[in-house]
Design an enzyme around this catalytic site. Structure first.
Site, PDB file in Angstrom:
ATOM      1  N   SER A  53       0.880  -1.271   0.118  1.00 38.43           N
ATOM      2  CA  SER A  53       0.097   0.090  -0.100  1.00 38.43           C
ATOM      3  C   SER A  53       0.885   1.425   0.022  1.00 38.43           C
ATOM      4  O   SER A  53       2.264   1.164   0.390  1.00 38.43           O
ATOM      5  CB  SER A  53      -0.918   0.009   1.319  1.00 38.43           C
ATOM      6  OG  SER A  53      -1.520   1.269   1.426  1.00 38.43           O
ATOM      7  N   TYR A  97      -1.281  -0.812  10.225  1.00 39.75           N
ATOM      8  CA  TYR A  97      -1.315  -1.156   8.660  1.00 39.75           C
ATOM      9  C   TYR A  97       0.018  -0.630   7.964  1.00 39.75           C
ATOM     10  O   TYR A  97       0.591  -1.511   7.160  1.00 39.75           O
ATOM     11  CB  TYR A  97      -2.370  -0.522   8.290  1.00 39.75           C
ATOM     12  CG  TYR A  97      -3.020  -0.859   6.767  1.00 39.75           C
ATOM     13  CD1 TYR A  97      -3.233  -2.175   6.435  1.00 39.75           C
ATOM     14  CD2 TYR A  97      -2.549   0.062   5.916  1.00 39.75           C
ATOM     15  CE1 TYR A  97      -3.912  -2.229   5.271  1.00 39.75           C
ATOM     16  CE2 TYR A  97      -3.022  -0.104   4.455  1.00 39.75           C
ATOM     17  CZ  TYR A  97      -3.534  -1.357   4.271  1.00 39.75           C
ATOM     18  OH  TYR A  97      -4.028  -1.579   2.885  1.00 39.75           O
TER      19      TYR A  97
HETATM   20  P1  NDP Z   1     -11.288  -6.716  -0.040  1.00 40.11           P
HETATM   21  O1  NDP Z   1     -11.497  -6.667   1.481  1.00 40.11           O
HETATM   22  O2  NDP Z   1     -12.040  -6.158  -0.975  1.00 40.11           O
HETATM   23  O3  NDP Z   1     -11.106  -8.326  -0.405  1.00 40.11           O
HETATM   24  C1  NDP Z   1     -10.007  -9.152   0.297  1.00 40.11           C
HETATM   25  C2  NDP Z   1     -10.136 -10.481  -0.267  1.00 40.11           C
HETATM   26  O4  NDP Z   1      -9.201 -11.350   0.741  1.00 40.11           O
HETATM   27  C3  NDP Z   1     -11.530 -11.228  -0.278  1.00 40.11           C
HETATM   28  O5  NDP Z   1     -11.627 -12.126  -1.167  1.00 40.11           O
HETATM   29  C4  NDP Z   1     -11.402 -11.673   1.428  1.00 40.11           C
HETATM   30  O6  NDP Z   1     -12.445 -12.806   1.136  1.00 40.11           O
HETATM   31  C5  NDP Z   1     -10.045 -12.243   1.237  1.00 40.11           C
HETATM   32  N1  NDP Z   1      -9.518 -12.388   2.761  1.00 40.11           N
HETATM   33  C6  NDP Z   1      -9.490 -11.476   3.574  1.00 40.11           C
HETATM   34  N2  NDP Z   1      -9.080 -11.854   4.636  1.00 40.11           N
HETATM   35  C7  NDP Z   1      -8.679 -13.293   4.562  1.00 40.11           C
HETATM   36  C8  NDP Z   1      -8.034 -14.176   5.254  1.00 40.11           C
HETATM   37  N3  NDP Z   1      -7.638 -13.981   6.570  1.00 40.11           N
HETATM   38  N4  NDP Z   1      -7.721 -15.333   4.849  1.00 40.11           N
HETATM   39  C9  NDP Z   1      -8.003 -15.629   3.381  1.00 40.11           C
HETATM   40  N5  NDP Z   1      -8.729 -14.559   2.694  1.00 40.11           N
HETATM   41  C10 NDP Z   1      -9.076 -13.382   3.170  1.00 40.11           C
HETATM   42  O7  NDP Z   1      -9.888  -6.316  -0.070  1.00 40.11           O
HETATM   43  P2  NDP Z   1      -9.161  -5.357  -1.110  1.00 40.11           P
HETATM   44  O8  NDP Z   1      -8.963  -6.043  -2.483  1.00 40.11           O
HETATM   45  O9  NDP Z   1      -9.413  -4.118  -1.245  1.00 40.11           O
HETATM   46  O10 NDP Z   1      -7.363  -5.642  -0.491  1.00 40.11           O
HETATM   47  C11 NDP Z   1      -6.363  -6.464  -0.962  1.00 40.11           C
HETATM   48  C12 NDP Z   1      -5.227  -6.138  -0.613  1.00 40.11           C
HETATM   49  O11 NDP Z   1      -5.096  -4.880  -1.103  1.00 40.11           O
HETATM   50  C13 NDP Z   1      -5.004  -5.857   0.921  1.00 40.11           C
HETATM   51  O12 NDP Z   1      -3.753  -6.425   1.276  1.00 40.11           O
HETATM   52  C14 NDP Z   1      -4.993  -4.415   0.880  1.00 40.11           C
HETATM   53  O13 NDP Z   1      -4.356  -4.090   2.142  1.00 40.11           O
HETATM   54  C15 NDP Z   1      -4.574  -4.030  -0.154  1.00 40.11           C
HETATM   55  N6  NDP Z   1      -4.868  -2.585  -0.941  1.00 40.11           N
HETATM   56  C16 NDP Z   1      -5.866  -2.219  -0.744  1.00 40.11           C
HETATM   57  C17 NDP Z   1      -6.231  -0.939  -0.900  1.00 40.11           C
HETATM   58  C18 NDP Z   1      -7.925  -0.253  -1.369  1.00 40.11           C
HETATM   59  O14 NDP Z   1      -7.764   0.872  -1.338  1.00 40.11           O
HETATM   60  N7  NDP Z   1      -8.661  -1.224  -1.537  1.00 40.11           N
HETATM   61  C19 NDP Z   1      -5.293   0.373  -0.926  1.00 40.11           C
HETATM   62  C20 NDP Z   1      -4.004  -0.331  -0.907  1.00 40.11           C
HETATM   63  C21 NDP Z   1      -3.764  -1.556  -0.430  1.00 40.11           C
HETATM   64  P3  NDP Z   1     -13.065 -13.352   2.854  1.00 40.11           P
HETATM   65  O15 NDP Z   1     -13.358 -12.132   3.664  1.00 40.11           O
HETATM   66  O16 NDP Z   1     -14.303 -14.121   2.407  1.00 40.11           O
HETATM   67  O17 NDP Z   1     -12.000 -14.341   3.355  1.00 40.11           O
END
Ligand code: NDP
Length: 256
Positions: free
Chosen positions: A145, A158
């Site tokens: 990020s 974070y």
């Molecule tokens: P979302 O919350 O929209 O999606 C997260 C995905 O990961 C889902 O498929 C969720 O499914 C899965 N997930 C979450 N926790 C776990 C876990 N403990 N084990 C297995 N699967 C898991 O997040 P984003 O797509 O926004 O984020 C993805 C990455 O991008 C993260 O690392 C985030 O920090 C990073 N990021 C995002 C930004 C943004 O603005 N969106 C900006 C900068 C970085 P489920 O919950 O069903 O397990």
């Protein structure tokens, strides 16, 4: 051209049912990779697998909580058996956040964020290393990020986990270059996903984000997945140890 194709390659993308991970699964599959993904919600995972199959993508999946050490071990056992002990691509995408001032975090919140964002990625790299090496040509991408590059008001834990991921990319890039494994980090600014939906739906918050962003909007998940896929391609064969911001210019905007 094979420089711009992932045909015949295998990939593991953690957290592929929504957001950035979902877009990465599709992007890699579109380029010809066989992808395995995971999430915690079995119903949603199975729905996604059906949709991908209907689109002609080769994607498999496991239920796995990436914050659990034993579940990570099971995940890699599964991946190893599906891909015959080899893996070309590991995308460490799972991550979450709790936003609050530093003085208010509990010990439990600290541990949860560290294990979900950092320890899970670290351990998955360890578990995947023999498979990546065995494949002959490996690539790891961390979904970090901009919060790991500059201060943004998303919380210090974070930020620390994401800064550590960027450094881990630099360390592993040097340590594992001899195994023909490249390691890079992608650092997005606000991307429209379920993680930050509640923030971007707040008009005042969205205005503040947009006002700091030279490209006057938040990003889309597929604007991140294209960079992730590029870093995995043979075309990126001399790129390792880098952190690439996908941020609409946010981190270079000194005095707007
Ligand atoms: P979302 O919350 O929209 O999606 C997260 C995905 O990961 C889902 O498929 C969720 O499914 C899965 N997930 C979450 N926790 C776990 C876990 N403990 N084990 C297995 N699967 C898991 O997040 P984003 O797509 O926004 O984020 C993805 C990455 O991008 C993260 O690392 C985030 O920090 C990073 N990021 C995002 C930004 C943004 O603005 N969106 C900006 C900068 C970085 P489920 O919950 O069903 O397990």
């Amino acid at each position: 051209s094979p420089r711009w194709s992932l045909a015949g390659m295998s990939a593991l993308v953690t957290g592929g049912t929504r957001g950035i991970g979902y877009a990465v699964v599709e992007e890699l599959a579109e380029l010809g990779a066989h992808v395995h993904t995971c999430s915690r919600n079995e119903v949603e995972l199975n729905q996604r697998l059906r949709d991908w199959s209907a689109k002609g993508f080769i994607v498999t999946g496991s239920v796995c909580d990436a914050s659990s050490r034993t579940q990570r071990q099971h995940l890699l056992d599964k991946v190893s058996s599906i891909f015959n002990g080899k893996l070309n691509i590991l995308i460490n995408n799972v991550g979450t956040n709790i936003r609050k001032p530093t003085t208010e975090y509990t010990a439990e919140e600290y541990s949860m964020l560290m294990s979900t964002n950092l320890e899970s990625s670290y351990h998955l790299c360890q578990l995947a290393h023999p498979l990546l090496k065995a494949s002959g040509v490996g690539s790891i991408v961390f979904i970090s990020s901009v919060a790991g590059l500059v201060h943004v008001k998303s919380g210090s834990i974070y930020g620390a986990t994401k800064g550590a991921m960027n450094q881990l990319a630099r360390n592993l890039a040097c340590e594992w270059a001899k195994d023909n494994i490249r390691v890079n980090s992608v650092a997005p600014w606000y991307i429209k996903t379920s993680l930050v939906e509640h923030l971007l739906n707040d008009e005042q918050f969205l205005d503040r984000v947009v006002s700091r962003t030279p490209i006057k909007r938040p990003g889309e998940a597929n604007e991140v997945s294209s960079m992730v896929a590029f870093l995995c391609l043979p075309a990126a064969s001399y790129i390792t140890g880098q952190t690439v911001a996908v941020d609409g210019g946010f981190t270079v905007n000194g005095f707007p």
